[in-house]
Design an enzyme around this catalytic site. Structure first.
Site, PDB file in Angstrom:
ATOM      1  N   HIS A 192      -1.147  55.291  23.659  1.00  0.00           N
ATOM      2  CA  HIS A 192      -1.358  53.962  23.096  1.00  0.00           C
ATOM      3  C   HIS A 192      -1.704  54.081  21.610  1.00  0.00           C
ATOM      4  CE1 HIS A 192      -2.198  49.695  23.927  1.00  0.00           C
ATOM      5  NE2 HIS A 192      -3.130  49.794  22.995  1.00  0.00           N
ATOM      6  N   ASP A 217       0.482  56.331  27.909  1.00  0.00           N
ATOM      7  CA  ASP A 217      -0.423  55.249  27.522  1.00  0.00           C
ATOM      8  C   ASP A 217      -1.563  55.152  28.533  1.00  0.00           C
ATOM      9  OD1 ASP A 217      -1.666  52.812  26.869  1.00  0.00           O
ATOM     10  OD2 ASP A 217       0.221  51.916  26.204  1.00  0.00           O
TER      11      ASP A 217
END
Length: 233
Positions: free
Chosen positions: A202, A171
């Protein structure tokens, strides 16, 4: 069946709308779907529809209504992505939690005594799902790629009901140190479960667009479905 519903704030300072998806039969519970920074867009509405197909009353409140009602943005279009980041910077998260709590109370009241309510959130909504678990009496909370949860660990002792967090290991908004802090702070919490997703970034569980990673999205959603089935009954 889908439509919109109007919810009054707990403070009495206004009303806001929520997308609503109703199951064919009697709802077995309700789930509040918490938006990303892109508003209640087609992807968030599809999350609601899927939950309704599974037998839940699902609503997605328009949390950006105080800034501008009806925001719908596409993360794959760069100017709209930048607009979403601007809105995130202007958004009052404490008021957002109050609006989520108003949404929880509204659907719980509609379903009647003993009805259970969960929340599931994505991106900004993943962070807000964790905050909701700590600050309200919601029955179960799920957060996908919540940002800044490592900075909220001081609230963990207030979590009284089950929480599930989906954490992509790559992420770009939540670095390795933040992920390590989340594990260090939450792995021994009796109510919190964290799943990590190697190689994922993400937004991997978005319904539409370039960010989706299908296999991991399906795995995370299966885990979420099992979690809600267990804790919302």
């Amino acid at each position: 069946m889908t439509n919109t519903t109007t919810i009054s704030t707990l403070a009495g300072d206004g009303d806001f709308t929520a997308y609503r998806a109703t199951p064919a039969g009697t709802p077995k519970a309700a789930i509040v779907v918490i938006q990303e920074i892109f508003g209640v867009n087609a992807g968030i509405r599809r999350k609601c529809d899927t939950l309704a197909e599974a037998g839940y009353l699902a609503i997605a409140p328009d949390l950006f209504w105080r800034l501008k009602p009806g925001i719908e943005l596409d993360p794959d279009i760069e100017p709209e992505f930048q607009r979403a980041l601007e809105l995130m910077g202007q958004f009052d998260q404490d008021k957002g939690i109050a609006d989520i709590e108003a949404s929880i109370r509204a659907v719980r009241s509609e379903l009647g005594d003993g009805a259970k309510v969960g929340v599931v959130g994505y991106c900004l909504g993943g962070r807000l799902a964790f905050m909701t678990a700590a600050r309200t009496d919601v029955d179960a909370s799920v957060g996908y790629y919540g940002v800044g949860i490592d900075g909220l660990l001081g609230e963990k002792n207030a979590i009284a009901h089950p929480v599930l967090l989906h954490v992509p290991e790559e992420d770009h908004f939540v670095d390795k140190d933040a992920q390590a802090a989340m594990h260090a702070g939450l792995d021994d919490h009796p109510k919190v479960t964290i799943y990590d997703y190697a190689g994922e970034d993400h937004g991997f569980a978005t319904e539409f667009g370039e960010r989706r990673s299908d296999a991991s999205a399906k795995l995370a959603d299966e885990r979420t479905a099992k979690f809600f089935a267990e804790h919302l009954g």
